[in-house]
Design a protein around this motif. Sequence first.
Motif, mmCIF file in Angstrom:
data_model
loop_
_atom_site.group_PDB
_atom_site.id
_atom_site.type_symbol
_atom_site.label_atom_id
_atom_site.label_comp_id
_atom_site.label_asym_id
_atom_site.label_seq_id
_atom_site.Cartn_x
_atom_site.Cartn_y
_atom_site.Cartn_z
ATOM 1 N N CYS B 21 0.856 -1.189 0.000
ATOM 2 C CA CYS B 21 0.000 0.000 0.000
ATOM 3 C C CYS B 21 0.887 1.232 0.000
ATOM 4 O O CYS B 21 1.717 1.409 0.877
ATOM 5 C CB CYS B 21 -0.900 -0.003 1.240
ATOM 6 S SG CYS B 21 -1.759 1.551 1.487
ATOM 7 N N ARG B 23 0.216 4.190 0.639
ATOM 8 C CA ARG B 23 -0.017 5.043 1.798
ATOM 9 C C ARG B 23 0.727 4.514 3.017
ATOM 10 O O ARG B 23 1.322 5.264 3.779
ATOM 11 C CB ARG B 23 -1.516 5.114 2.061
ATOM 12 C CG ARG B 23 -1.905 6.092 3.137
ATOM 13 C CD ARG B 23 -3.423 6.181 3.205
ATOM 14 N NE ARG B 23 -3.829 6.988 4.321
ATOM 15 C CZ ARG B 23 -3.909 8.322 4.272
ATOM 16 N NH1 ARG B 23 -3.595 8.970 3.187
ATOM 17 N NH2 ARG B 23 -4.293 8.998 5.324
ATOM 18 N N GLN B 24 0.681 3.190 3.167
ATOM 19 C CA GLN B 24 1.403 2.598 4.295
ATOM 20 C C GLN B 24 2.885 2.956 4.197
ATOM 21 O O GLN B 24 3.518 3.330 5.179
ATOM 22 C CB GLN B 24 1.230 1.072 4.296
ATOM 23 C CG GLN B 24 1.714 0.452 5.591
ATOM 24 C CD GLN B 24 2.089 -1.010 5.437
ATOM 25 O OE1 GLN B 24 2.887 -1.388 4.586
ATOM 26 N NE2 GLN B 24 1.498 -1.840 6.278
ATOM 27 N N LEU B 27 3.364 6.553 5.245
ATOM 28 C CA LEU B 27 3.200 6.762 6.688
ATOM 29 C C LEU B 27 4.464 6.316 7.429
ATOM 30 O O LEU B 27 4.901 6.956 8.379
ATOM 31 C CB LEU B 27 1.984 5.996 7.210
ATOM 32 C CG LEU B 27 0.616 6.560 6.827
ATOM 33 C CD1 LEU B 27 -0.505 5.617 7.214
ATOM 34 C CD2 LEU B 27 0.386 7.916 7.496
ATOM 35 N N VAL B 184 -5.283 6.374 -1.057
ATOM 36 C CA VAL B 184 -5.349 5.170 -1.891
ATOM 37 C C VAL B 184 -6.729 4.538 -1.786
ATOM 38 O O VAL B 184 -7.532 4.910 -0.941
ATOM 39 C CB VAL B 184 -4.305 4.131 -1.440
ATOM 40 C CG1 VAL B 184 -2.910 4.663 -1.603
ATOM 41 C CG2 VAL B 184 -4.560 3.709 0.000
ATOM 42 N N THR B 186 -8.941 1.797 -0.500
ATOM 43 C CA THR B 186 -8.785 0.889 0.637
ATOM 44 C C THR B 186 -9.411 -0.454 0.292
ATOM 45 O O THR B 186 -10.095 -0.582 -0.712
ATOM 46 C CB THR B 186 -9.472 1.463 1.879
ATOM 47 O OG1 THR B 186 -10.842 1.677 1.547
ATOM 48 C CG2 THR B 186 -8.842 2.769 2.283
ATOM 49 N N PHE B 189 -7.432 -5.662 2.595
ATOM 50 C CA PHE B 189 -6.034 -5.751 3.026
ATOM 51 C C PHE B 189 -5.732 -4.799 4.183
ATOM 52 O O PHE B 189 -4.771 -4.981 4.910
ATOM 53 C CB PHE B 189 -5.076 -5.497 1.855
ATOM 54 C CG PHE B 189 -5.289 -4.166 1.174
ATOM 55 C CD1 PHE B 189 -6.183 -4.051 0.133
ATOM 56 C CD2 PHE B 189 -4.592 -3.052 1.586
ATOM 57 C CE1 PHE B 189 -6.381 -2.827 -0.500
ATOM 58 C CE2 PHE B 189 -4.790 -1.818 0.969
ATOM 59 C CZ PHE B 189 -5.693 -1.710 -0.083
ATOM 60 N N CYS B 190 -6.564 -3.780 4.338
ATOM 61 C CA CYS B 190 -6.346 -2.835 5.434
ATOM 62 C C CYS B 190 -6.415 -3.537 6.796
ATOM 63 O O CYS B 190 -5.802 -3.092 7.758
ATOM 64 C CB CYS B 190 -7.362 -1.704 5.386
ATOM 65 S SG CYS B 190 -7.129 -0.617 3.976
ATOM 66 N N CYS B 193 -3.144 -4.423 8.080
ATOM 67 C CA CYS B 193 -2.168 -3.336 8.069
ATOM 68 C C CYS B 193 -1.871 -2.890 9.493
ATOM 69 O O CYS B 193 -2.782 -2.596 10.261
ATOM 70 C CB CYS B 193 -2.713 -2.171 7.258
ATOM 71 S SG CYS B 193 -1.697 -0.710 7.358
ATOM 72 N N LYS B 196 -3.314 0.719 10.532
ATOM 73 C CA LYS B 196 -4.688 1.153 10.265
ATOM 74 C C LYS B 196 -5.241 2.079 11.347
ATOM 75 O O LYS B 196 -6.105 2.886 11.070
ATOM 76 C CB LYS B 196 -5.599 -0.041 9.991
ATOM 77 C CG LYS B 196 -5.891 -0.950 11.125
ATOM 78 C CD LYS B 196 -7.061 -1.851 10.716
ATOM 79 C CE LYS B 196 -7.508 -2.715 11.860
ATOM 80 N NZ LYS B 196 -6.729 -3.925 12.041
ATOM 81 N N PRO B 201 -8.413 4.064 7.501
ATOM 82 C CA PRO B 201 -8.758 3.899 6.078
ATOM 83 C C PRO B 201 -10.186 4.302 5.751
ATOM 84 O O PRO B 201 -10.451 4.800 4.660
ATOM 85 C CB PRO B 201 -8.532 2.402 5.836
ATOM 86 C CG PRO B 201 -8.460 1.760 7.178
ATOM 87 C CD PRO B 201 -7.955 2.807 8.111
ATOM 88 N N MET B 204 -11.002 7.674 4.089
ATOM 89 C CA MET B 204 -10.764 7.995 2.683
ATOM 90 C C MET B 204 -12.014 7.850 1.827
ATOM 91 O O MET B 204 -12.091 8.385 0.740
ATOM 92 C CB MET B 204 -9.626 7.156 2.145
ATOM 93 C CG MET B 204 -8.327 7.916 2.288
ATOM 94 S SD MET B 204 -6.891 6.953 1.909
ATOM 95 C CE MET B 204 -6.841 5.826 3.263
#
Lengths: 343, 219
Positions: B21, B23-24, B27, B184, B186, B189-190, B193, B196, B201, B204
């Motif tokens: 991801c 975004r991950q 971050l 992104v 979502t 899969f979040c 994560c 999270k 997520p 978004m």
Amino acid sequence: MRKLLNTLYVTQPDAYLSLDGDNIVLLKDQQALGRLPLHNLESIITFGYTGASPALMGYCAERNISITFLTASGRFLARVIGQSRGNVTLRKAQYRISDQERESALIARNFIIGKIYNHKWMLERMTRDYPLRVDVERFKSISHQLDEYLYEARSCENLETLRGLEGQAAWHYYQVFDDMILQQKESFTFHGRSRRPPRDHVNAMLSFAYILLTHDMAAALESVGLDAYVGFLHRDRPGRVSLALDMIEELRGIYADRFVLSLINRKEVTPNGFYQKENGAVLMTDETRKLFLKAWQAKKQEMITHPFLGEKIPWGLVPYVQALLLARYLRGDLDEYPPFLWK
Amino acid sequence: MGSKEEDRYLMLSGLQHFLFCKRQWALIHIEQQWEENALTVEGQHLHHKAHQALLREKRGNKLIVRGMPVRSHELQLTGVCDVVEFHLDPEGVELVGEEGRYKAYPIEYKRGRPKKGLEDVIQLVAQAICLEEMLACRIDKGYLYYEQIKHRVEVPITETLRETVQLMAKEMHHYFDKRYTPKVKTGPFCNNCSLKNICLPKLMNKRSVKSYIEGRLSE
Ligand code: SF4
């Protein structure tokens, strides 16, 4: 959502806090009064002149557990926090906006909207729950008045005007604050806010609740990488957690005031639990303060549905979630800062 | 290439986050938000083991090097290879202080079992590109060792994979230069994560704050 961890309140003024392995140990005259695993803790708040060992401070700093030192009456002395998260970009955005009047106002107005809105619904709820105990007409008319301030605040882009609106709205709200005290009226009367020092039982409790809330808010802001000292509504003043003060505006009424009101209305506190100093300051006895802190912890565990996220969270996480939402706005993920609008 | 330039290098291990991801990745690598959870702690432990053993070990016609720092100027990435195996091979390259010629094979240790996604493969390919640059050689395959099945899987370093890594590295640098955390799409899969709680997520896909506030005010 993140797990709500505990706050340890140390009210024993002559205790010393030390570290033993992964535990915090309370010492008095070299004797252990108690021990607690640190991994369950989010912060430690001490009242009075309690000391703490450097080893404990180091341990806590590394693990994002803040230690706050307050005087016996709750005045802020010092705070030990670890390194902030390495999020320079976020802080830069915060500082840049805080330097700009209009951009600050766009955020600040949502703090104020949150505050007035929540006050309004506190009044509305009173008229619904106690139509026979409160003057419904008076409550309704103030509620309508608050509606007008809300409307004005929504399009306000000027900090001075905003502060004016906030002041007027607060004045109206306090007009009926005393009417929300339904029990023990002889001993718990509200004659308007008195801060330094609090001059009656109600104010003593309100002040204390605001201190706890401010502390929780400041810790939450630091944990998401924001600077609790740089505000948008409250301007910077050395040693003042301006942003934390900004952020608790919307929570004062629904979080702190309602908490204090319910302690009185459920008769959990009694007038015997207070004493007056020579200078007129009214303080809680140690017993009452302990009871207060215990109830405060219990309140944090109560669940609510977050109005914007739509997720169930404990009350104690509300400061954290609002801090996170502010961070999201500052970095451009959200179109506005979403205040906590309670109903 | 001065050290100033190398300050801009990003962590090679970020490729796997980026693939999982974007975004991950941002971050962790741009905002440096990191929540320890069981998975990451376990992962670090395993890596520690792979890195700490004998740094250099000879076994027959193999030379095994652990915890080897690598970088690529082309990708502007740096990282550490868990293990690089050098096999005596007349088609290989000469190594300082060693006799004969060697071919290099990167080996990456992974907790768990082989995954459906390309995360592990991509990371290995990036390591191979780094090694190629540093040794001036060609690497045609590497291995992923999976703790749970106690088995290594051969990974061919194909042209397509190399291109994917190059594009990813480029995109990562682009975001990093702007210090931009992308939004992104979502998905389920979040739930796996570790960030999270910080990412939220759900936000978004939220309606605008404006409509939230106005909706409430008009009630
Ligand atoms: S929660 Fe989902 S969107 Fe957010 S960083 Fe993790 S995987 Fe990406």
